[in-house]
Write a protein that holds these residues in place. Structure first.
Motif, PDB file in Angstrom:
ATOM      1  N   PHE A 105      -8.993   4.082   7.344  1.00 22.73           N
ATOM      2  CA  PHE A 105      -7.957   3.068   7.166  1.00 22.73           C
ATOM      3  C   PHE A 105      -6.668   3.467   7.873  1.00 22.73           C
ATOM      4  O   PHE A 105      -6.043   2.654   8.576  1.00 22.73           O
ATOM      5  CB  PHE A 105      -7.705   2.859   5.671  1.00 22.73           C
ATOM      6  CG  PHE A 105      -6.615   1.882   5.344  1.00 22.73           C
ATOM      7  CD1 PHE A 105      -6.826   0.520   5.421  1.00 22.73           C
ATOM      8  CD2 PHE A 105      -5.361   2.333   4.945  1.00 22.73           C
ATOM      9  CE1 PHE A 105      -5.814  -0.390   5.107  1.00 22.73           C
ATOM     10  CE2 PHE A 105      -4.351   1.441   4.632  1.00 22.73           C
ATOM     11  CZ  PHE A 105      -4.584   0.076   4.711  1.00 22.73           C
ATOM     12  N   LEU A 106      -6.260   4.727   7.726  1.00 24.28           N
ATOM     13  CA  LEU A 106      -5.004   5.158   8.338  1.00 24.28           C
ATOM     14  C   LEU A 106      -5.140   5.331   9.845  1.00 24.28           C
ATOM     15  O   LEU A 106      -4.146   5.201  10.571  1.00 24.28           O
ATOM     16  CB  LEU A 106      -4.536   6.471   7.685  1.00 24.28           C
ATOM     17  CG  LEU A 106      -4.122   6.334   6.224  1.00 24.28           C
ATOM     18  CD1 LEU A 106      -3.707   7.685   5.658  1.00 24.28           C
ATOM     19  CD2 LEU A 106      -2.988   5.317   6.040  1.00 24.28           C
ATOM     20  N   ARG A 107      -6.326   5.609  10.336  1.00 21.72           N
ATOM     21  CA  ARG A 107      -6.545   5.595  11.787  1.00 21.72           C
ATOM     22  C   ARG A 107      -6.457   4.174  12.330  1.00 21.72           C
ATOM     23  O   ARG A 107      -5.997   3.957  13.457  1.00 21.72           O
ATOM     24  CB  ARG A 107      -7.931   6.172  12.128  1.00 21.72           C
ATOM     25  CG  ARG A 107      -8.088   7.662  11.939  1.00 21.72           C
ATOM     26  CD  ARG A 107      -9.486   8.108  12.347  1.00 21.72           C
ATOM     27  NE  ARG A 107      -9.691   7.866  13.776  1.00 21.72           N
ATOM     28  CZ  ARG A 107     -10.862   7.469  14.312  1.00 21.72           C
ATOM     29  NH1 ARG A 107     -11.915   7.250  13.536  1.00 21.72           N
ATOM     30  NH2 ARG A 107     -10.961   7.279  15.607  1.00 21.72           N
ATOM     31  N   VAL A 159       0.842  -1.209   0.000  1.00 22.07           N
ATOM     32  CA  VAL A 159       0.000   0.000   0.000  1.00 22.07           C
ATOM     33  C   VAL A 159       0.880   1.263   0.000  1.00 22.07           C
ATOM     34  O   VAL A 159       0.485   2.312   0.495  1.00 22.07           O
ATOM     35  CB  VAL A 159      -1.002   0.014   1.184  1.00 22.07           C
ATOM     36  CG1 VAL A 159      -2.192   0.930   0.878  1.00 22.07           C
ATOM     37  CG2 VAL A 159      -1.542  -1.382   1.485  1.00 22.07           C
ATOM     38  N   PHE A 160       2.066   1.180  -0.577  1.00 22.01           N
ATOM     39  CA  PHE A 160       2.973   2.329  -0.552  1.00 22.01           C
ATOM     40  C   PHE A 160       2.522   3.452  -1.471  1.00 22.01           C
ATOM     41  O   PHE A 160       2.958   4.594  -1.318  1.00 22.01           O
ATOM     42  CB  PHE A 160       4.400   1.883  -0.889  1.00 22.01           C
ATOM     43  CG  PHE A 160       5.226   1.581   0.330  1.00 22.01           C
ATOM     44  CD1 PHE A 160       4.644   1.024   1.457  1.00 22.01           C
ATOM     45  CD2 PHE A 160       6.582   1.845   0.367  1.00 22.01           C
ATOM     46  CE1 PHE A 160       5.390   0.735   2.589  1.00 22.01           C
ATOM     47  CE2 PHE A 160       7.344   1.570   1.490  1.00 22.01           C
ATOM     48  CZ  PHE A 160       6.750   1.015   2.606  1.00 22.01           C
ATOM     49  N   GLY A 166       1.591   8.535  13.392  1.00 21.71           N
ATOM     50  CA  GLY A 166       1.132   9.827  13.883  1.00 21.71           C
ATOM     51  C   GLY A 166       0.046  10.451  13.036  1.00 21.71           C
ATOM     52  O   GLY A 166      -0.264  11.648  13.204  1.00 21.71           O
ATOM     53  N   PHE A 167      -0.581   9.674  12.148  1.00 21.81           N
ATOM     54  CA  PHE A 167      -1.605  10.237  11.272  1.00 21.81           C
ATOM     55  C   PHE A 167      -2.779  10.798  12.058  1.00 21.81           C
ATOM     56  O   PHE A 167      -3.312  10.148  12.963  1.00 21.81           O
ATOM     57  CB  PHE A 167      -2.132   9.164  10.308  1.00 21.81           C
ATOM     58  CG  PHE A 167      -3.313   9.646   9.505  1.00 21.81           C
ATOM     59  CD1 PHE A 167      -3.120  10.365   8.348  1.00 21.81           C
ATOM     60  CD2 PHE A 167      -4.623   9.402   9.938  1.00 21.81           C
ATOM     61  CE1 PHE A 167      -4.201  10.836   7.616  1.00 21.81           C
ATOM     62  CE2 PHE A 167      -5.703   9.869   9.219  1.00 21.81           C
ATOM     63  CZ  PHE A 167      -5.501  10.585   8.052  1.00 21.81           C
ATOM     64  N   VAL A 223      -2.278   1.901  12.079  1.00 20.84           N
ATOM     65  CA  VAL A 223      -1.562   3.083  12.557  1.00 20.84           C
ATOM     66  C   VAL A 223      -0.100   3.135  12.106  1.00 20.84           C
ATOM     67  O   VAL A 223       0.504   4.215  12.119  1.00 20.84           O
ATOM     68  CB  VAL A 223      -1.628   3.177  14.101  1.00 20.84           C
ATOM     69  CG1 VAL A 223      -3.066   3.378  14.544  1.00 20.84           C
ATOM     70  CG2 VAL A 223      -1.049   1.909  14.752  1.00 20.84           C
ATOM     71  N   TRP A 224       0.481   1.998  11.720  1.00 16.28           N
ATOM     72  CA  TRP A 224       1.881   1.992  11.316  1.00 16.28           C
ATOM     73  C   TRP A 224       2.081   2.448   9.873  1.00 16.28           C
ATOM     74  O   TRP A 224       3.215   2.687   9.452  1.00 16.28           O
ATOM     75  CB  TRP A 224       2.480   0.601  11.508  1.00 16.28           C
ATOM     76  CG  TRP A 224       1.720  -0.488  10.812  1.00 16.28           C
ATOM     77  CD1 TRP A 224       1.868  -0.906   9.526  1.00 16.28           C
ATOM     78  CD2 TRP A 224       0.678  -1.292  11.379  1.00 16.28           C
ATOM     79  NE1 TRP A 224       0.980  -1.928   9.245  1.00 16.28           N
ATOM     80  CE2 TRP A 224       0.243  -2.186  10.371  1.00 16.28           C
ATOM     81  CE3 TRP A 224       0.084  -1.339  12.638  1.00 16.28           C
ATOM     82  CZ2 TRP A 224      -0.772  -3.110  10.593  1.00 16.28           C
ATOM     83  CZ3 TRP A 224      -0.926  -2.271  12.856  1.00 16.28           C
ATOM     84  CH2 TRP A 224      -1.344  -3.141  11.845  1.00 16.28           C
TER      85      TRP A 224
END
Length: 253
Positions: free
Chosen positions: A205-207, A149-150, A215-216, A210-211
């Motif tokens: 998704f980014l919450r 998912v980069f 810090g998103f 978390v990695w």
């Protein structure tokens, strides 16, 4: 009427995060699944052994769906909300759930298990896995591979160095496993299409994962989220690719 950027972000920010359930993304994001069908392979294997260990079990969802369980089945998990969810889900089936820090030695005796499994472990501890396997025992797992998912990660963080992109390379993992005394039985790798249909799905998704972007928060990355929203509105779903590999290893008899 289509929802605005602010409405989508606010909805995703307010959505619950408990457990390891991704159903909130239904209709908002899609991901291809690997062709080998890890859950099916795991469930078939669980019915053939006497004692098994599932590492980093999450909320226990994959184990709980198995039709047949071995006489002894133990699951470890390190994230407290998932420990609670896995305990509630697996204890009724007689599975012991052990809260375990992934960086610590496994709290089990040598040669305790015929089968060790894991779905998406953070870092496989090969020496510990080999230690708790009985001679001839098997490690069967699905791992996250390199640069997973980069496309999305680099939208927020910019281009990442080659050593970061190479992390979790399956050949490197096989080398580490061999150094711990495990023999390779099977290795398969695939890259799989993911589509995010709105910016709220990206925020959620980014919450959750978390990695991906450490810090998103939607406030910290407001500019990048706005650009992503505009891109999805103009061009359609944002496309990324997950990386997965299936590993089967055996401890020498």
């Amino acid at each position: 009427m289509d929802r605005t950027f602010d409405e989508l972000v606010a909805e995703a920010d307010a959505a619950p995060m408990a457990g390891w359930d991704f159903s909130w993304l239904a209709g908002r994001a899609t991901e291809e699944r690997p062709s080998w069908g890890y859950s099916r392979l795991l469930h078939a294997r669980l019915g053939t052994v006497d004692a098994a260990l599932d590492l980093q079990t999450g909320g226990g969802e994959v184990l709980a769906a198995a039709p047949t369980l071995p006489r002894l089945l133990v699951a470890t998990e390190g994230w407290p909300p998932n420990v609670a969810a896995a305990t509630a889900r697996l204890h009724p089936r007689g599975v012991a759930v052990v809260a375990h820090d992934d960086d610590a030695p496994l709290p089990f005796a040598d040669a305790a298990f015929d089968l060790v499994t894991s779905r998406h472990p953070v870092v496989p501890r090969w020496a510990e896995i080999a230690r708790v396997l009985r001679p001839g025992g098997t490690y069967l797992a699905q791992h996250v591979g390199p640069a997973s998912v980069f496309e999305l990660v680099e939208h927020f963080l910019g281009p990442l160095p080659d050593d970061v992109r190479r992390g979790r390379d399956p050949q490197d993992e096989v080398a580490g496993a061999r150094a711990a005394g495990l023999e390779l039985v099977d290795l398969r790798a695939e890259r799989l299409r993911i589509e995010f249909h709105d910016v709220g799905a990206v925020v959620w998704f980014l919450r959750k994962v978390v990695w991906m972007v450490p810090g998103f928060t939607s406030d910290a990355y407001r500019t990048e989220l706005r650009a992503l929203h505009d891109r999805i509105t103009t061009d359609g779903p944002f496309v990324a690719h997950s990386s997965r590999h299936l590993l089967e290893l055996r401890r020498a008899p």
